[in-house]
Design an enzyme around this catalytic site. Structure first.
Site, PDB file in Angstrom:
ATOM      1  N   CYS A 261       0.837  -1.203   0.000  1.00 37.29           N
ATOM      2  CA  CYS A 261       0.000   0.000   0.000  1.00 37.29           C
ATOM      3  C   CYS A 261       0.865   1.244   0.000  1.00 37.29           C
ATOM      4  O   CYS A 261       0.584   2.196   0.739  1.00 37.29           O
ATOM      5  CB  CYS A 261      -0.881   0.018   1.241  1.00 37.29           C
ATOM      6  SG  CYS A 261      -2.285  -1.071   1.132  1.00 37.29           S
ATOM      7  N   ASP A 262       1.922   1.260  -0.762  1.00 43.43           N
ATOM      8  CA  ASP A 262       2.785   2.436  -0.819  1.00 43.43           C
ATOM      9  C   ASP A 262       2.823   2.898  -2.261  1.00 43.43           C
ATOM     10  O   ASP A 262       3.190   2.139  -3.156  1.00 43.43           O
ATOM     11  CB  ASP A 262       4.196   2.085  -0.340  1.00 43.43           C
ATOM     12  CG  ASP A 262       5.029   3.337  -0.121  1.00 43.43           C
ATOM     13  OD1 ASP A 262       5.027   4.211  -1.016  1.00 43.43           O
ATOM     14  OD2 ASP A 262       5.669   3.449   0.930  1.00 43.43           O
TER      15      ASP A 262
END
Lengths: 378, 378
Positions: free
Chosen positions: A326-327
């Site tokens: 989730c980056d």
């Protein structure tokens, strides 16, 4: 560089439980022998940081390799693999004094420095040790960025080695690094010219250096062909002749990527293939490994790995390739999209080749809860 | 943001054995309460990836927080900390189908998606689950780069949610993320306008969405002042009124950096201070932590941490700041050198503030033999 039969057989027998690296030790052995053959008069110090897997270190120790280390932990790994302390260099120019003392206690007597302050630490913590001073190079021609982080100007190197002698150290030589994944053979010529100047200046003062550490930089084949070890050997030997005449000093090389890069393959899985709008010309392909799971060298899209898919041969289209976290920075290739088969689908296994170096240890300890990259040496 | 008395006392009692992060749980509690007070009608889903320390998760669970997770491992951590499954969202839009199934088996019923393909996976592995579709935002005003990696256009979101309903899922809402360390309050207004359009389009077809997940992005204070939680609360509430009138849906926020960033301080040590030539105007300061030891967000010099030294007050000069590894890319600040006291010396301990988020889990598992960042929560 392509996955060997042994790697493919191993993967066929190994259930897919997340991304993994498989290193073929036969390829590492071949690489070692190619370096030894191409530069028969140089000692090989394998750069442990490239891949410190115990099996890799043990193999290289048994073949006669020495080891370039970056920390006390790496020194301990090299010794555990069977290297004697005289075959280990503490090659990091940035060392805590207490780590120098620990290395000294382990019998290490060869240290890299690039300033007087570091020489002073070595003189206190490892009295009388041999030191070599790293000289800056321009890094031109290298694919992985080389900053000015390590080394000093040749003029300052003269001061540093003179001071080292005055501090009771053995002013042993000069090192340089032409930049990782260096494909320009003339880079060694320029650096050896600088090194020879340092030798000559100090010789005039009665300080006789004996060693040139020519570092690493030897490339592995990713998507483009690279010169072979023999070509490097010839270029380096002729540069040594040119700059040192018939007084060629001891030499050291420190291959890391060139020793293990092409020996490893990462198996990964396509997690998602999607578009951002119904008329988006670019597909996004998400793998279960990304920038924080071992592919850190895709930073700024520096290293471009070959990727083999089960759909190769089908028509391709440019894709943005991204990792599973989730980056939003965990994107591998976007500025230069990667052509992949249009038929590539969720669940397909892909092989990321040339990943034997600078992958496992770069992987984050637990980013997004994902475990570090699993590794096998066969 | 500055180190609290409790952190300073703890560090004074803790021997320096390499870099470490200390998180003050009182600050985390204050942050939680500030968010809860500023947005009393929103549920708080803490973004576990920012800092998954068990003590942080347990504290937040006890305060009533819900949890936004990126992987099955993070789901398990949230549950272990005391959250019930209805307080956990699987917020990663990139999920393996077998991980969705594992989450479903753990009782998770809320999933992020951003394409029909992902909706299909959720429909197969977690039938009937609630899904929210992430919409792209421009990320303008954010300090940490926001790529197009997550989300789809609002027009495609309508298709995705319609398809989700047809697949038997509960088309629950829309999410967005305005970009991390977002200091422009109007960013939420623009995104809420898009979200409201998706609501209205689907409502006209009889699909009534009920939730807007407004994501994270709430900043922590690094070197510059940032708006306070109350300011965000007011801006967001007025944007909700403007775009949803008197039919404001359920809302969720997902603070990560804003919840823990200012609660943590890293203690590091100066390993070396040097110059590259005798007349070099710039000093190089090397710390025992760098880009691969937990400060990954210095990538492209994106996040600029405040650094406290024991020499503060002395005259400063611009320094290049770098980490301890043998990697030339392990440089923290070079394009914009960092002013540090001229008197700063080898062995000095420095405090890197605002490091409670996105540090420990980013750290490499063993790069150069260095261990991952040690962490304490007090």
């Amino acid at each position: 560089m392509a996955a060997t039969r042994r790697i493919l057989d191993f993967l066929a027998q190994t259930p897919n439980d997340g991304p993994c690296l498989v290193v073929d030790l036969d390829v590492v052995r071949d690489n070692y022998e190619a370096f030894a053959h191409a530069l028969p008069d140089s000692r090989i110090f394998y750069a442990v940081k490239a891949n410190p897997a115990p099996e890799v270190l043990s193999l290289l120790a048994s073949l006669g390799s020495s080891f370039d280390t970056a920390s006390v932990a790496e020194i301990e790994m090299a010794l555990a693999a069977g290297a004697t302390p005289d075959r280990v260099s503490f090659g990091n120019t940035i060392k805590k004094e207490r780590d120098i003392a620990r290395a000294h206690a382990l019998g290490i007597s060869l240290f890299a420095i690039d300033c007087v302050e570091e020489a002073e630490k070595v003189a206190r913590a490892a009295p009388g040790a041999r030191v070599f001073c790293r000289v800056l190079t321009d890094g031109e021609g290298a694919e992985w960025p080389l900053s000015r982080k390590f080394g000093c100007t040749p003029a300052l190197a003269v001061d540093v080695l003179r001071a080292s002698r005055a501090l009771g150290l053995d002013a042993y030589g000069v090192s340089f690094h032409v930049g990782s994944q260096q494909c320009d053979l003339s880079a060694w010529d320029r650096a050896l010219s600088d090194a020879a100047n340092v030798f000559q200046t100090l010789a005039a003062e009665g300080i006789v250096l004996r060693m040139v550490n020519m570092g690493g930089g030897f490339p592995t084949r990713y998507l483009r062909d690279v010169p072979q070890a023999e070509a490097y050997g010839r270029a380096i030997f002729s540069a040594l002749r040119k700059h040192f005449g018939n007084q060629i000093p001891e030499t050291i090389i420190e291959p890391g990527r060139g020793m293990v890069g092409n020996a490893g393959v990462i198996r990964s899985e396509v997690v998602l293939v999607s578009r951002k709008s119904s008329d988006d010309p670019v597909r996004w392909v998400y793998l279960d490994i990304g920038k924080f799971g071992g592919l850190a060298e895709t930073m700024d899209e520096a290293i471009r790995y070959p990727i083999v898919t089960p759909r190769d041969g089908d028509a391709t289209e440019p894709c943005v390739l991204a990792g599973p976290t989730c980056d939003s920075a965990d994107v591998l290739y976007e500025k230069a999209p990667y052509p992949l088969p249009i038929t590539l689908s969720v669940g397909d296994e892909v092989l990321i080749e040339g990943t034997g170096a600078y992958t496992t240890t770069y992987s984050a300890v637990a980013f997004n809860g994902f475990p570090p990259l699993r590794s096998y040496a066969i």
